[in-house]
Design a protein around this motif. Sequence first.
Motif, short mmCIF file in Angstrom:
data_model
loop_
_atom_site.label_atom_id
_atom_site.label_comp_id
_atom_site.label_asym_id
_atom_site.label_seq_id
_atom_site.Cartn_x
_atom_site.Cartn_y
_atom_site.Cartn_z
N GLU A 72 -6.34 9.30 -1.93
CA GLU A 72 -6.70 10.56 -2.59
C GLU A 72 -5.49 11.19 -3.26
O GLU A 72 -5.60 11.75 -4.37
CB GLU A 72 -7.30 11.53 -1.57
CG GLU A 72 -8.68 11.15 -1.08
CD GLU A 72 -8.65 10.09 0.01
OE1 GLU A 72 -7.54 9.61 0.33
OE2 GLU A 72 -9.72 9.72 0.52
N PHE A 73 -4.32 11.11 -2.62
CA PHE A 73 -3.12 11.70 -3.21
C PHE A 73 -2.72 10.98 -4.49
O PHE A 73 -2.37 11.61 -5.50
CB PHE A 73 -1.97 11.66 -2.20
CG PHE A 73 -0.68 12.19 -2.73
CD1 PHE A 73 -0.57 13.52 -3.12
CD2 PHE A 73 0.43 11.37 -2.87
CE1 PHE A 73 0.63 14.02 -3.62
CE2 PHE A 73 1.62 11.85 -3.37
CZ PHE A 73 1.72 13.19 -3.75
N VAL A 74 -2.78 9.64 -4.47
CA VAL A 74 -2.45 8.88 -5.68
C VAL A 74 -3.43 9.19 -6.79
O VAL A 74 -3.07 9.30 -7.97
CB VAL A 74 -2.41 7.37 -5.38
CG1 VAL A 74 -2.24 6.56 -6.66
CG2 VAL A 74 -1.28 7.05 -4.41
N GLY A 75 -4.71 9.35 -6.44
CA GLY A 75 -5.70 9.72 -7.45
C GLY A 75 -5.40 11.07 -8.08
O GLY A 75 -5.58 11.26 -9.29
N VAL B 21 1.95 17.30 3.39
CA VAL B 21 1.33 17.24 4.71
C VAL B 21 -0.19 17.33 4.60
O VAL B 21 -0.92 16.72 5.39
CB VAL B 21 1.88 18.38 5.60
CG1 VAL B 21 1.23 18.35 6.99
CG2 VAL B 21 3.40 18.27 5.73
N ALA B 22 -0.69 18.06 3.60
CA ALA B 22 -2.14 18.21 3.44
C ALA B 22 -2.83 16.88 3.15
O ALA B 22 -4.03 16.76 3.39
CB ALA B 22 -2.43 19.22 2.33
N PHE B 23 -2.08 15.89 2.64
CA PHE B 23 -2.68 14.59 2.31
C PHE B 23 -2.29 13.52 3.33
O PHE B 23 -2.35 12.33 3.03
CB PHE B 23 -2.24 14.14 0.92
CG PHE B 23 -2.89 14.91 -0.20
CD1 PHE B 23 -4.10 14.49 -0.74
CD2 PHE B 23 -2.31 16.05 -0.71
CE1 PHE B 23 -4.70 15.17 -1.77
CE2 PHE B 23 -2.89 16.74 -1.74
CZ PHE B 23 -4.10 16.32 -2.28
N GLU C 184 0.83 -1.19 0.00
CA GLU C 184 0.00 0.00 0.00
C GLU C 184 0.87 1.25 0.00
O GLU C 184 1.96 1.27 0.59
CB GLU C 184 -0.93 0.00 1.21
CG GLU C 184 -1.92 -1.14 1.23
CD GLU C 184 -2.91 -1.02 2.36
OE1 GLU C 184 -2.86 0.00 3.07
OE2 GLU C 184 -3.73 -1.94 2.53
N PRO C 185 0.42 2.33 -0.66
CA PRO C 185 1.20 3.58 -0.69
C PRO C 185 1.40 4.13 0.72
O PRO C 185 0.51 4.10 1.56
CB PRO C 185 0.33 4.51 -1.54
CG PRO C 185 -0.57 3.61 -2.32
CD PRO C 185 -0.81 2.41 -1.45
#
Length: 389
Positions: free
Chosen positions: A260-263, A252-254, A202-203
Amino acid sequence: MTRLSDHSSFIACCWGCFRSKAMRSRVLSILLSLAAPLWPASVGIRLKDLVGIEGIRDNQLVGYGLVVGLNGTGDKNTTVFSTQSLANLLQRMGVTVSPTAVLVRNTAAVLVTADLPPFAQPGARIDISVAAIGDATNLRGGLLVLTPLKAADGQVYAAAQGSVVTGGFVAGRGGNSQVVNHPTAGRVPSGAIVEKLAPSIEPTTKIRLQLKQADFTTAARISSVINEKFGSDTAHPAQAENAGLISVEMPVAFKGKSVEFVGELENLMVEPDRPAKVVINERTGTIVLGKDVRIAPVAILHGTLTVEIQTREITSQPAPLSNGQTTVTPEVSVAAKEEKARNVVLKQGASVEELVRALMAIGSTPRDIIAILQSLKAAGALEAELEVL
């Protein structure tokens, strides 16, 4: 504004009106010039189509099983492992039988393969492929018996079972038969159930992107686009480690939102860099030229030499009631025809489009173009890599 589909209809209508090759070449050249401004400008490609995430990949599965219910097209008695497998299967069900007493005409030993997607959850279904490994002639209409599928680590990750669908068939019997495609291989759509979670990583806070085609320029562009989207004047989350790998630190926001970041990453638009390359397949006469291929100043003289040899049998028949014999004398004629050389002159910085237009204007065939491209490469005038399939 005129739509491109209108031009396409106009091209299709005009093409059938001109029977002359020279006229068709001139018309096509004019229509290409008219349609060129309507072609969309080069746009970027989604990042998800250029890279993959390290640790997130498919896993290959394989298993050995039996296909039953065949109409006499299964393995013969000479295939020993089929009879042994069937005897073992029956013994596990409480039926004891000697392998030598089993006829396997309706049974075939097969290998079952599948690709386990990343993050495949237990209970999900995946497609499987089935291929005969004995001397079975047709798997059509067969049923695959429950088969465990293992990965490279030896663990079972899925179980396969279902009716085999083949893309071919056999019609007729004996010497009067017709085989279409490969009836000894088939598929079972959604024929396997995942029993164990796929081994995927997982990321985390650091994501490593692997380019599908390693290129320094493309890696630098991807890093720049990511930094422009998620970075700042002091923070640069993306760094290209080499031509095929880019490391990205999660902002840091993610934090706690890796999905969501990978998306967000996958939907970034990047313009990849393509090497100047020409690919030709002489067997099929196919030529693929990249848009960045350039031609050095060169003059091309191309012509064809045709040699035709014909043999005609002349029969000499003697008169009736004579003692002569009938004789056959071959008469061989040789004719040679050479066309005048066709001339093409390319200026400095000529593009592929100009080369194709020039070759079409002189009526060159795909075989002629292949020979010309190979000659250009040998002369050092083709500023691109030439690959022959």
